[in-house]
Design a protein around this motif. Structure first.
Motif, PDB file in Angstrom:
ATOM      1  N   GLY A 379       0.814  -1.214   0.000  1.00 14.08           N
ATOM      2  CA  GLY A 379       0.000   0.000   0.000  1.00 14.08           C
ATOM      3  C   GLY A 379       0.846   1.262   0.000  1.00 14.08           C
ATOM      4  N   VAL A 380       1.897   1.277   0.829  1.00  7.40           N
ATOM      5  CA  VAL A 380       2.775   2.450   0.885  1.00  7.40           C
ATOM      6  C   VAL A 380       3.503   2.652  -0.438  1.00  7.40           C
ATOM      7  N   SER A 381       3.823   1.566  -1.154  1.00  8.55           N
ATOM      8  CA  SER A 381       4.527   1.690  -2.440  1.00  8.55           C
ATOM      9  C   SER A 381       3.689   2.452  -3.461  1.00  8.55           C
ATOM     10  N   PHE A 382       2.361   2.322  -3.373  1.00  8.64           N
ATOM     11  CA  PHE A 382       1.495   3.072  -4.283  1.00  8.64           C
ATOM     12  C   PHE A 382       1.259   4.492  -3.787  1.00  8.64           C
ATOM     13  N   TYR A 467      -5.952   7.310  -8.521  1.00  2.00           N
ATOM     14  CA  TYR A 467      -5.757   5.903  -8.864  1.00  2.00           C
ATOM     15  C   TYR A 467      -4.819   5.233  -7.856  1.00  2.00           C
ATOM     16  N   PHE A 468      -3.617   5.783  -7.708  1.00  2.00           N
ATOM     17  CA  PHE A 468      -2.645   5.193  -6.791  1.00  2.00           C
ATOM     18  C   PHE A 468      -3.116   5.298  -5.342  1.00  2.00           C
ATOM     19  N   GLY A 469      -3.755   6.422  -4.983  1.00  4.36           N
ATOM     20  CA  GLY A 469      -4.195   6.631  -3.608  1.00  4.36           C
ATOM     21  C   GLY A 469      -5.282   5.654  -3.183  1.00  4.36           C
ATOM     22  N   THR A 470      -6.281   5.442  -4.042  1.00  2.76           N
ATOM     23  CA  THR A 470      -7.387   4.533  -3.706  1.00  2.76           C
ATOM     24  C   THR A 470      -6.891   3.105  -3.492  1.00  2.76           C
ATOM     25  N   ILE A 471      -6.058   2.623  -4.406  1.00  7.28           N
ATOM     26  CA  ILE A 471      -5.561   1.254  -4.305  1.00  7.28           C
ATOM     27  C   ILE A 471      -4.624   1.111  -3.105  1.00  7.28           C
ATOM     28  N   GLY A 472      -3.770   2.113  -2.878  1.00  6.73           N
ATOM     29  CA  GLY A 472      -2.846   2.054  -1.754  1.00  6.73           C
ATOM     30  C   GLY A 472      -3.556   2.014  -0.421  1.00  6.73           C
TER      31      GLY A 472
END
Length: 497
Positions: A379-382, A467-472
Motif C-alpha cells: 500500500g505504501v509503495s502506491f 488511482y494510486f491513492g485509492t488502491i494504496g
C-alpha cells in the motif's frame, strides 16, 4: 499422496549437495532460473511491442488495450495452473508436467519471434499460457516434495529457489529488454526462447540423479476406467468452447471487452470452486479442512498484494515510458530496465530476510502477520508514487528515483508474502490436492491480474493521484484487518507456523 510415498520420495533424493540442501534444489533452481529469464524477458518488452507504432516495430494497438491485454495475459498464465496442477495430480506427475510445459513455452516465444504477425502473437499467448500452467506450479511442488515435513530447511530452501526465480527475472529485462527495444523486438523474443531451451536442457540432464523419485509419483491417479471418460469430456468440452467462441465472435457477442469481463468473473469464481471442492472432499481430513479455512484469508491478502505488484509490468511500465525522466545522471535508461528493479532488490534482500527469520527464532512473526506486513508495504509503495504528481503536477516528467523507491517498498512486502506463501501452501495443502493447492496459490495472482484488467482503463496521468491513492489505502485497510485476525487464523492452521 500417502505418508509412505512422501518418505519414499525424500529418501530417494540426495539430501546434501547444494548449499546444505537436497541436490535436486540445484536442478530446480536453474530450471526455474531459465524459465523466468524467458518469461520476464518476454514480459519486459511485450507491452511496448503491443502499443508502439508499426514504424517502430510494434503492433500499433491502443495503450489501454495493450495494458488490459497484459493483465489478461498474466491472469490466464496463472489461471492455467489449475489445468497443470490437475494433470500432475491425476495423470502424469509433476516432473512430466514441467517438461511438457517447458516445450510449450519455448515454442510460444518462437511464435512471438515471427515479425509483424498479430495471428502469431495470439498463437504465442495460447502456447505460453498453457506451458506456464504446466510448469510453474509443478516445479514449486517438486521443491516441497524433497523435504520431510519436519525438515526445518524447507523455508530456507524455498528462499534459495526464489533466488533463482529472481536472478532470471533480473537479467532478462536488461538483456532481452535492451535487444528488443534498441534493435528488434523479435530478436528479444527469440532470446527468450533460447532461455527456455537452456532450462529444458538443465532439467532433462540432471533430474534423474538429483531428484530421485521427486515429481514422478502421481498422488491421486485416475483409475483406468476414468481415463477414457475424462479424455472424452476434455475433447468434447474444448470442441464446444471453440464452437461457441466462433459463433459469439461472428455475432459480435464476444468482444475484447466482454472477454475481459469473463476472465474477471472466472478469476473470482474458480478459486471459490476450488476451496469448496477441497473442503468437501472425502479425501480431506478434519485437520486439513481446518487448514483450508485458514488458507482463505491468506489467499485474499495475496490477491490484494499481487494486484499492486503486477502493475509493475502494466501501469508502472507505462509510467516509466511516458512519465519518467529517462535521461538521468548521464545515462539513457530503457523503460524495460525498471522491471529489473524488483528481482534485483529481492536478490539483495532475500538473504537478509532468510537470516532475519532464523535469527528471530520463536519470536518470528506468524504467517498471517507476515502477510499483513506485505499489504502494508504494498500500500505504501502506491502512496509513494502519487507524491511526484502532488508536488510537481501530472504534466512534468518524474525523477526515476521515485519509481525505484516504489519498487523497493513493494519488494519488502513481497519477501514477507511470496516465499512464505509458497512454503505455507505446501504445509497447508491437503495431501490429495498437493499440486492443485500450489496451482490455487498462483491463482491468487490470476485473480489479481483479472481485476487489474478491469481497472487499468481508469488510469490516466490526470487522475493518477486518485488511482494510486485509492488502491494504496485499500491495501493498508486490508492489512490492518488481517493483522487483527491473525491469532484466529493461526489457530485454524493446526500447528503449522
Amino acid at each position: 499422496m500417502s505418508d509412505y510415498n512422501k518418505q519414499k520420495i525424500v529418501s530417494s533424493v540426495p539430501q546434501k549437495g547444494f548449499f546444505g540442501h537436497p541436490r535436486g534444489l540445484l536442478t530446480l533452481f536453474f530450471t526455474e532460473f531459465w524459465e523466468r529469464f524467458s518469461y520476464y524477458g518476454m514480459r519486459a518488452i511485450l507491452v511496448f511491442y503491443m502499443y508502439y507504432e508499426v514504424t517502430r516495430g510494434g503492433l500499433g494497438l491502443p495503450e489501454h488495450t495493450a495494458l488490459a491485454i497484459m493483465s489478461i495475459y498474466g491472469s490466464l498464465v496463472y489461471m492455467s495452473g489449475i489445468i497443470g496442477g490437475w494433470l500432475a495430480d491425476r495423470v502424469f506427475g509433476t516432473s512430466r508436467a514441467v517438461f511438457y510445459g517447458g516445450i510449450l513455452i519455448m515454442f510460444g516465444h518462437l511464435a512471438l519471434a515471427v515479425p509483424g504477425s498479430v495471428a502469431m502473437f495470439f498463437v504465442s499467448m495460447v502456447l505460453i499460457v498453457l506451458g506456464t500452467g504446466l510448469l510453474k506450479p509443478n516445479v514449486s511442488s517438486i521443491v516441497g516434495e524433497m523435504y520431510a515435513e519436519e525438515d526445518n530447511r524447507r523455508d530456507a530452501g524455498f528462499s534459495i529457489f526464489y533466488m533463482g526465480i529472481n536472478l532470471g527475472g533480473f537479467l532478462a529485462p536488461l538483456i532481452v529488454g535492451t535487444v528488443g527495444e534498441r534493435y528488434n523486438f523479435h530478436w528479444g523474443f527469440a532470446l527468450a526462447a533460447v532461455g527456455m531451451f537452456l532450462g529444458l536442457v538443465v532439467f532433462v540432464a540432471t533430474r534423474r540423479p538429483n531428484l530421485g523419485l521427486a515429481g514422478t509419483i502421481v498422488p491421486n491417479p485416475l483409475r483406468p476406467s476414468e481415463k477414457k471418460q475424462v479424455l472424452t469430456r476434455i475433447i468434447l468440452g474444448a470442441a464446444i468452447i471453440a464452437i461457441l467462441a466462433a459463433i459469439s465472435i461472428r455475432a459480435g457477442i464476444l468482444t475484447f471487452d466482454t472477454f475481459i469481463r469473463l476472465v474477471g468473473i472466472l478469476g473470482i469464481l474458480i478459486p471459490i470452486a476450488y476451496f469448496v471442492v477441497m473442503y468437501r472432499s472425502p479425501k480431506t481430513t478434519g485437520i486439513e479442512r481446518s487448514r483450508v479455512v485458514a488458507y482463505i484469508p491468506l489467499f485474499i491478502a495475496s490477491v490484494m498484494f499481487w494486484a499492486i505488484e503486477e502493475q509493475g509490468s502494466t501501469i508502472l511500465a507505462n509510467y516509466a515510458d511516458k512519465r519518467t525522466q529517462l535521461d538521468f545522471a548521464g545515462l539513457h535508461i530503457s523503460p524495460a530496465w525498471f522491471q529489473s528493479l524488483n528481482p534485483l532488490f529481492i536478490i539483495v534482500l532475500a538473504p537478509v530476510f532468510a537470516w532475519l527469520w532464523i535469527k528471530m527464532g520463536a519470536r518470528e512473526p506468524s504467517i498471517p502477520v507476515k502477510f499483513s506486513l506485505a499489504l502494508l508495504f504494498a500500500g505504501v509503495s502506491f502512496l509513494v508514487i502519487l507524491l511526484p504528481a502532488y508536488f510537481g503536477g501530472s504534466d512534468r516528467l518524474v525523477n526515476p528515483l521515485w519509481l525505484v523507491l516504489s519498487y523497493l517498498l513493494v519488494v519488502i512486502g513481497e519477501l514477507c508474502l511470496s516465499p512464505v506463501g509458497l512454503s505455507a501452501t505446501t504445509k497447508l495443502a491437503p495431501a490429495a490436492f498437493l499440486a492443485q493447492t500450489m496451482s490455487l496459490w498462483f491463482l491468487s495472482n490470476a485473480a489479481a491480474q483479472a481485476i487489474n484488467a478491469q481497472i487499468v482503463k481508469f488510469y490516466t496521468p490526470d487522475n493518477e493521484m486518485a488511482y494510486f491513492g485509492t488502491i494504496g489505502v485499500a491495501a493498508l485497510v486490508l492489512g490492518a484487518v488481517l493483522f487483527m485476525l491473525s491469532p484466529s487464523i493461526q489457530r485454524f492452521m493446526k500447528g503449522v507456523r
